[in-house]
Design a protein around this motif. Structure first.
Motif, short mmCIF file in Angstrom:
data_model
loop_
_atom_site.label_atom_id
_atom_site.label_comp_id
_atom_site.label_asym_id
_atom_site.label_seq_id
_atom_site.Cartn_x
_atom_site.Cartn_y
_atom_site.Cartn_z
N ASP A 10 0.84 -1.19 0.00
CA ASP A 10 0.00 0.00 0.00
C ASP A 10 0.89 1.24 0.00
OD1 ASP A 10 -1.91 1.91 0.25
OD2 ASP A 10 -2.74 1.17 2.15
N ALA A 11 0.57 2.21 -0.85
CA ALA A 11 1.37 3.43 -0.92
C ALA A 11 1.31 4.24 0.36
CB ALA A 11 0.90 4.29 -2.09
N GLU A 12 0.29 3.99 1.20
CA GLU A 12 0.16 4.71 2.46
C GLU A 12 0.65 3.88 3.64
OE1 GLU A 12 -3.88 5.88 2.84
OE2 GLU A 12 -3.83 7.25 1.11
N SER A 13 1.46 2.88 3.38
CA SER A 13 2.00 2.05 4.47
C SER A 13 2.81 2.91 5.42
CB SER A 13 2.88 0.93 3.91
OG SER A 13 2.10 0.03 3.16
N PRO A 14 2.65 2.72 6.73
CA PRO A 14 3.35 3.57 7.71
C PRO A 14 4.84 3.22 7.80
CG PRO A 14 2.09 1.88 8.83
CD PRO A 14 1.75 1.74 7.38
N ILE A 15 5.61 4.21 8.21
CA ILE A 15 7.06 4.06 8.40
C ILE A 15 7.42 4.58 9.78
CG2 ILE A 15 9.36 4.71 7.60
CD1 ILE A 15 8.23 5.09 4.83
N MET A 16 8.16 3.78 10.53
CA MET A 16 8.72 4.19 11.82
C MET A 16 10.23 4.08 11.74
SD MET A 16 6.08 2.49 14.57
CE MET A 16 4.30 2.79 14.43
N ILE A 17 10.94 5.08 12.26
CA ILE A 17 12.38 5.19 12.05
C ILE A 17 13.09 5.25 13.40
CG2 ILE A 17 14.22 6.52 10.96
CD1 ILE A 17 12.14 7.67 9.08
N VAL A 18 14.14 4.46 13.51
CA VAL A 18 15.03 4.52 14.67
C VAL A 18 16.29 5.27 14.22
CG1 VAL A 18 16.39 3.21 16.34
CG2 VAL A 18 14.16 2.36 15.59
N GLY A 19 16.49 6.48 14.75
CA GLY A 19 17.66 7.28 14.37
C GLY A 19 17.27 8.54 13.62
N ASP A 20 17.98 9.62 13.90
CA ASP A 20 17.66 10.91 13.28
C ASP A 20 18.20 11.03 11.86
OD1 ASP A 20 16.32 11.83 15.50
OD2 ASP A 20 18.10 12.72 16.41
#
Length: 297
Positions: free
Chosen positions: A126-136
């Motif tokens: 899905d193009a709206e799949s969520p993203i969570m990021i570890v690190g700036d």
């Protein structure tokens, strides 16, 4: 005689009022080269020190990585013996990076891998799949490319060798975030050797996927068991990815500082040669002036 002396004084003066003498240009150039040499030598000292520190940390990071791989292999064995049904298109991408730089393209590697998945129509996500990021670092990169997909970010993780408590805290916040997803894809850097790494994506099944798995349906289990197992599997996978990504980062930083030290050494040699040539030219010009003046007398 007086006219000749006056003519000599006029000829020795600068052609333009306020212009520097003829030897001033060489003096200024030598001074600039000398200051640049001093600056490059200081940079070389810093990069060599950072390389030594990274080399010391790399051994510790590799030992922690070998121990953490057992967590990742346990997850792989679990999902291999209890395969889930085909997951939906909405995936949660957990990108593993850090807050520190000066380590080459270690952060852009996972960012590019994430962008490739979203840009590839064959991935079927899905193009709206969520993203969570570890690190700036990856946060700054992906916030420009996929700003609408960012839902949660973490920092101050990986300042030292990551622990399972760090991974458990990240997994707990992911579960409690309320973000809806069908499966989890962890994007991290896989350690290949002390001089190379490559981006990798590992899939982690969710609680609902495990419940629908034929392997789990064969047994009667309470709902809390499947829920706890899914959370523990997520924490295991994140811990393995964090530690392996940390080892890749330390290795990349050591290689980057080694290359920077070599470049600084080459620049020092080039600037030293240029400084010596300029100094010799200035001395030669002064000798020519002295000899010319002595011959005139």
């Amino acid at each position: 005689m007086l006219a000749r002396q006056t003519l000599g004084r006029i000829a020795s003066q600068p052609a333009v009022l306020g212009a520097a003498p003829s030897g001033a240009r060489n003096m200024a150039t030598l001074r600039e080269i000398e200051l640049r040499l001093k600056s490059v030598r200081n940079i070389e000292k810093i990069t060599k020190s950072m390389k030594m520190i990274a080399s010391t940390k790399l051994t510790k990071a590799q030992r922690a990585m070998e121990a953490a791989k057992e967590y990742g292999s346990a997850n792989s064995e679990l999902f291999q013996h209890a395969p889930a049904q085909e997951a939906g298109k909405r995936k949660l991408f957990v990108v593993i990076s850090s807050d520190k730089g000066l380590c080459g393209g270690i952060h852009s590697s996972v960012s590019k891998a994430t962008r490739r998945v979203f840009a590839d129509p064959a991935s079927g996500i899905d193009a709206e799949s969520p993203i969570m990021i570890v690190g700036d670092k990856s946060k700054a990169q992906l916030s420009r490319a996929l700003p609408e997909n960012l839902t949660l970010t973490f920092n101050q993780i990986g300042r030292d060798v990551p622990t399972f408590a760090d991974a458990a805290g990240v997994a707990d916040l992911i579960v409690k975030s309320g973000v809806e997803y069908d499966s989890v894809a962890i994007v991290y850097n896989q350690f290949v050797s002390a001089i190379s790494y490559e981006s990798n994506i590992v899939e982690v099944e969710t609680e609902n996927a495990l419940k629908e798995s034929p392997g789990f349906k064969a047994y009667e289990m309470e709902d809390d068991v499947t829920k706890d197992l899914a959370e523990f599997s997520l924490a295991n996978a994140i811990y393995s990815a964090l530690v392996e990504g940390y080892a890749c980062e330390i290795s990349a930083r050591r290689n980057a500082m080694d290359n920077a030290s070599k470049n600084a050494s080459d620049m020092i040699g080039s600037l030293t040669m240029k400084y010596n040539r300029g100094r010799q030219a200035a001395i030669t010009n002064e000798l020519v002036d002295i000899i010319t003046g002595a011959s005139a007398l």
